[in-house]
Design a protein around this motif. Structure first.
Motif, PDB file in Angstrom:
ATOM      1  N   ASP A 202      44.872  45.246  42.223  1.00 49.32           N
ATOM      2  CA  ASP A 202      43.619  44.432  43.002  1.00 49.32           C
ATOM      3  C   ASP A 202      42.541  44.575  42.225  1.00 49.32           C
ATOM      4  O   ASP A 202      41.321  43.925  42.396  1.00 49.32           O
ATOM      5  N   HIS A 203      42.351  45.266  40.911  1.00 49.98           N
ATOM      6  CA  HIS A 203      41.284  45.506  40.110  1.00 49.98           C
ATOM      7  C   HIS A 203      41.124  44.359  39.052  1.00 49.98           C
ATOM      8  O   HIS A 203      42.117  44.175  38.347  1.00 49.98           O
ATOM      9  N   HIS A 204      40.114  43.350  39.297  1.00 50.62           N
ATOM     10  CA  HIS A 204      40.036  42.517  38.292  1.00 50.62           C
ATOM     11  C   HIS A 204      39.044  43.016  37.164  1.00 50.62           C
ATOM     12  O   HIS A 204      37.961  42.933  37.336  1.00 50.62           O
ATOM     13  N   ALA A 205      39.513  43.091  36.102  1.00 54.73           N
ATOM     14  CA  ALA A 205      38.705  43.533  34.971  1.00 54.73           C
ATOM     15  C   ALA A 205      38.061  42.531  34.301  1.00 54.73           C
ATOM     16  O   ALA A 205      36.878  42.697  33.723  1.00 54.73           O
ATOM     17  N   VAL A 206      38.786  41.317  34.135  1.00 54.60           N
ATOM     18  CA  VAL A 206      38.197  40.224  33.583  1.00 54.60           C
ATOM     19  C   VAL A 206      38.367  38.956  34.380  1.00 54.60           C
ATOM     20  O   VAL A 206      39.211  38.591  34.881  1.00 54.60           O
ATOM     21  N   LYS A 207      37.333  38.354  34.688  1.00 53.65           N
ATOM     22  CA  LYS A 207      37.226  37.289  35.960  1.00 53.65           C
ATOM     23  C   LYS A 207      36.973  35.817  35.508  1.00 53.65           C
ATOM     24  O   LYS A 207      36.147  35.345  35.931  1.00 53.65           O
ATOM     25  N   GLY A 208      37.697  35.622  34.192  1.00 53.81           N
ATOM     26  CA  GLY A 208      37.218  34.119  33.738  1.00 53.81           C
ATOM     27  C   GLY A 208      36.578  33.862  32.733  1.00 53.81           C
ATOM     28  O   GLY A 208      35.193  33.654  32.984  1.00 53.81           O
ATOM     29  N   ILE A 209      36.748  34.305  31.433  1.00 52.82           N
ATOM     30  CA  ILE A 209      35.881  34.177  30.427  1.00 52.82           C
ATOM     31  C   ILE A 209      36.004  33.038  29.340  1.00 52.82           C
ATOM     32  O   ILE A 209      37.389  32.847  29.155  1.00 52.82           O
TER      33      ILE A 209
END
Lengths: 254, 302
Positions: free
Chosen positions: B16-23
């Protein structure tokens, strides 16, 4: 650089690292020699039922101990330490093939095994009159090779289950020490109850010990090639090799 | 010339943890790009995906023409990596460590020369366990450079350094520019990003919140100059048209977009009223302020 010269280069550095690691050098080189002297002093170098000296069993037993230390124990501890300190991660970031790197560790363990073999044979002969049976030399070398490679694979497989640098010596010794006792390394297998030998025979250390014993047996003639022992040792090596390769981690757990 | 690194819509999730969200990211050849953000912003996750150490959840990544997840070993011939935490082999000397690794590359530099580049010549024959923290970091850089890489990754190269060691490291990283390498470095120090890089990409909470040169970033956040002073309790209050407010420390503050006009108005009024404006101060926005403002905005929007 060709694959072979890369491998040779890496082996030479792995041996240099081993030589400068005081813990590894002590447990692999000094401790087995101390055990050989102590065991023979405590239990005496009596004559067995078959007419051979007891030391003809101690010499291969201590040689087994040295091989296990040089390969399985050494690799389980140093590779876990290197993994947790980020050394392996850096290696993974370079173009060296993982095969070259890992096989090099096993070959270094085999080289250390050969050196220890010569040392133990010389001491066994000078102090206790244990003769290497020279017609057995090719069999001895094959036993050493299969033993060193398989036990290296076991060491790599152990790193898969060892979670941290601190746990490495504890886990490794918790597994190896009992095996030494039931595999004829510390106590000749003629001196232990049958069921203990039966349990010991499930594991490769006992078979390595038995395969080595033939090379120092001054009494028996027509000693058969120890195919059965080689097969068990190699079987363990292959299974652990697969586990080791599948589960090997290059990055720290933390 | 094609970019050294191209990243499109990179996503990395751990459950559930989103570390990188669309780079999205482009690093041109020969450029030094700083990836700037607070701890936990996703810098190391992103750089380790580019280095081929972690698989990604989504998006497209090309580094020196290859996808890092499927690149062959030869790809690593052209890449040098300084990891955030990585010890050298303690039993070897600095020179031996570099020489051992030089054999992994088909186009390696001379080990002694590389130690010279990073200023470790005097410690070449010291066991690595005896090196200081700063010297170990230099050795890290030497090991990253030994293969003569076209692209160098530096993950927080000066974290934990004292100021003089940081300065020395900066000089060393400046030399990478002379060697012609493309460099992607991560840092959470604004001054480091400004000092070393051609361009800065600011990341916060897994997203890129700003990009550009240090000057461009300062303009982007529309940072204003602060005129402050500490009025005495019985001083007359300046007129409201000056746009002043009182801050928590009891200072009067004018957020100014035109310092000359605002200062003139203030000092004319003060002269007229015989008020001496204690602790009068004119503060231009520092890059630190810009950075804090950029990363704080993203927390609000997140």
């Amino acid at each position: 650089m060709s694959a072979i010269s890369r491998l040779r280069h890496q082996v030479s550095y792995d041996l240099l690292i081993f030589r400068r690691n005081p813990a590894a050098a002590f447990f692999t080189v000094v401790l087995p020699l101390i055990f050989l002297v102590i065991f023979t002093s405590i239990f005496g170098n009596n004559t067995l039922q078959n007419g051979a000296k007891v030391a003809t069993l101690y010499v291969p037993g201590i040689l087994t101990l040295a091989i296990v230390s040089a390969t399985a124990v050494n690799l389980a501890i140093t590779m876990t330490t290197r993994r947790e300190r980020g050394v392996l991660k850096r290696v993974r970031g370079t173009p060296i093939s993982p095969w070259t790197f890992i096989v090099s560790q096993a070959i270094a363990g085999f080289v250390i095994t050969l050196v220890m073999t010569v040392l133990i044979i010389v001491i066994g002969r000078v102090l206790y009159g244990v003769e290497l049976q020279f017609d057995q030399l090719p069999i001895l070398i094959v036993s050493l090779f299969i033993g060193a490679m398989s036990l290296s694979a076991i060491g790599i497989a152990l790193t898969v289950i060892i979670p941290s640098e601190d746990a490495a010596p504890a886990v490794t010794n918790a597994i190896m020490l009992p095996l030494y006792f039931i595999s004829g390394v510390f106590v000749p297998d003629t001196e232990v109850p049958g069921w203990v030998s039966t349990v010991g025979n499930l594991f490769p250390i006992s078979h390595l010990n038995q395969a080595l014993q033939g090379s120092f047996d001054p009494i028996s003639t027509d000693i058969p090639i120890p195919w059965d022992h080689w097969l068990v040792i190699a079987g363990w090596g292959i299974v652990c090799g697969v586990i080791g390769i599948r589960g090997f981690r290059w990055t720290p757990n933390r | 010339m094609s970019p050294a690194i191209t990243v499109r819509n990179l996503v990395k999730s751990y459950g559930d943890h989103h570390a990188v969200k669309g780079i999205d990211l482009d690093v041109e050849e020969g450029e030094i790009l700083a990836f700037l953000g607070p701890n936990g912003a996703g810098k190391t996750t992103t750089i380790e995906i580019l280095e081929g150490f972690r698989p990604r959840t989504g998006g497209e990544v090309t580094v020196l023409g290859e996808d890092p997840e499927t690149a062959p070993l030869e790809w690593r011939e052209r890449i040098g990596i300084v990891l955030q935490e990585s010890e050298p082999v303690p039993e070897l000397t600095a020179l031996e460590a570099v020489t051992m690794q030089s054999a992994y590359y088909s186009n390696a530099r001379n080990p002694a020369e590389v130690l010279d580049i990073v200023g470790l010549t005097d410690s070449a024959n010291q066991r690595t366990r005896k090196l200081s923290g700063g010297q170990k970091r230099r050795l890290d850089l030497a090991l990253a450079l030994i293969g003569n890489p076209a692209l160098v990754f530096l993950d927080e190269p000066t974290t934990g350094f004292d100021p003089s060691a940081r300065r020395e490291s900066w000089d060393m990283i400046e030399r990478l520019r002379e060697l012609g390498s493309t460099v992607l470095l991560t840092t959470h120090y604004m001054d480091e990003a400004e000092q070393l890089s051609d361009r800065i990409v600011v990341i916060a909470d897994g997203r890129i919140v700003a990009r550009g040169t240090a000057d461009e970033l300062a303009r982007k956040v529309n940072a204003v100059t602060q005129i402050t002073w500490r009025p005495r309790p019985d001083d007359p209050k300046p007129p409201e048209r000056m746009g002043w407010t009182e801050d928590a420390q009891g200072r009067a503050v004018i957020a100014s977009n035109d310092v000359v006009v605002n200062l003139h108005a203030l000092t004319s009024w003060a002269t007229e009223m015989s008020v001496d404006l204690p602790e009068l101060n004119v503060a231009r926005p520092t890059l630190e302020d810009v950075y804090l403002q950029l990363t704080a905005t993203s927390e609000v929007s997140a």
